[in-house]
Design an enzyme around this catalytic site. Structure first.
Site, PDB file in Angstrom:
ATOM      1  N   TYR A 287      -1.292   0.148  -0.594  1.00 36.65           N
ATOM      2  CA  TYR A 287      -0.622   1.054   0.340  1.00 36.65           C
ATOM      3  C   TYR A 287      -0.892   0.641   1.791  1.00 36.65           C
ATOM      4  CZ  TYR A 287       0.540   5.577   2.515  1.00 36.65           C
ATOM      5  OH  TYR A 287       1.059   6.580   3.296  1.00 36.65           O
TER       6      TYR A 287
ATOM      7  N   LYS B  11       1.953  -0.566   4.492  1.00 35.78           N
ATOM      8  CA  LYS B  11       2.169   0.160   5.741  1.00 35.78           C
ATOM      9  C   LYS B  11       1.982  -0.745   6.957  1.00 35.78           C
ATOM     10  CE  LYS B  11       3.320   4.121   4.069  1.00 35.78           C
ATOM     11  NZ  LYS B  11       4.738   4.540   4.142  1.00 35.78           N
TER      12      LYS B  11
END
Length: 307
Positions: free
Chosen positions: A164, A168
């Protein structure tokens, strides 16, 4: 509504808008007058589109996985054919596969990067093709807004979210590239790092209210800011990253050089690295110049929970 804030006559695409943040963003854009193409997997997209229509707005639901590259073209085509234009893109769709790095599987990595980073890229590319062609046809800049969804995890890393966090970080880089590459056509692109209580984060944030009675982590707070970035009032804002939660919006500064090391002889030797670099890191805190509030306000003590 102030003319600089209205989106009347504009069309927006919001991905991952079947619930949580995406739903709040879609509703906020519709409240400002935009027609909305609501995207999510399954029936949730049309359910939120129906909610907008019940409130007197214009919306259509398009079910599909943004990790499918072709969906970007379908969403843009739907916006143009149904409502006559595409003016705003909010990339929000995402999934979680939280694991420590040593437990991370290939599918855990691929699923998160595909939906977050590839999903942002797929729809952004399709929108970019449309805006470039529209600008050439108009002989000048057109109206275009991109709001991408990053996370504080890209700033601090997140021990249980290596996939993640990496996705991002890629989204922030994509946002900066979009702002630079499409600015000449009239497009403004920015990224937000939101904190909000949604189905993805309800276990992470305790409930609480602030003045006005609105939940401090209500996704509507983020939706309001996204509506602002989508509006004419944000014409001068592009290539920026904002942290958004509660009663605060924090504009992040670009990375800066903390310390420069220079070889005395023009070429570093291992010994000179050890002589210059090692002492600096042994007493690094004495040299740092960041404001005291930076970490206190933004660091989530290692959890860096996603939106």
């Amino acid at each position: 509504m102030n003319a600089d804030l209205t989106l009347a006559g504009r069309t927006a695409i919001v991905t991952g808008a079947g619930a949580g943040l995406g739903r709040s963003e879609a509703l906020a854009l519709a409240a400002q007058g935009a027609a909305v193409v609501v995207n999510d997997i399954g029936p949730a997209a049309e359910e939120v589109a129906g909610e907008i229509r019940e409130r007197g707005g214009r919306a259509v639901g398009v079910a599909g996985d943004v990790g499918d590259w072709a969906l970007g073209d379908k969403l843009v085509q739907t916006a143009v054919e149904t409502f006559g234009s595409l003016d705003v893109l909010v990339n929000n769709a995402g999934v979680l596969r939280d694991k420590m790095l040593f437990n991370l599987s290939e599918s855990d990595w691929d699923d998160v990067v595909r939906v977050h980073l590839k999903g942002h890229a797929a729809v952004s590319r399709a929108a970019a093709v449309h805006w470039r062609a529209a600008s050439k046809a108009a002989g000048g800049p057109v109206y275009g807004r991109v709001v991408n969804t990053a996370s504080e995890a890209f700033l601090f890393g997140s021990a249980g979210q290596p996939n993640y966090s990496a996705a991002k970080a890629g989204i922030v880089a994509l946002t900066l590239s979009t702002a630079q590459g499409l600015g000449r056509y009239g497009v403004r692109a920015n990224a937000i790092c939101p904190r909000a209580r949604t189905a993805m984060t309800e276990a992470s944030f305790a409930e609480g209210t602030s003045p006005g009675g609105l939940d401090a982590m209500a996704p509507e707070r983020v939706g309001t800011f996204v509506g602002y970035l989508a509006s004419p009032a944000a014409e001068k804002i592009s290539g920026q990253v904002f942290v958004v939660y509660g009663d605060m919006v924090a504009l992040m500064a670009a990375p800066t050089v903390e310390r420069k090391f220079t070889a005395d002889s023009g070429v570093f030797s291992p010994e000179e690295f050890a002589a210059q670099v090692t002492p600096y890191f042994e007493d690094r805190e004495a040299h740092r110049t960041y404001a005291a509030w930076d970490v206190a306000a933004l660091d989530t003590t290692g959890t860096n929970t996603p939106r």
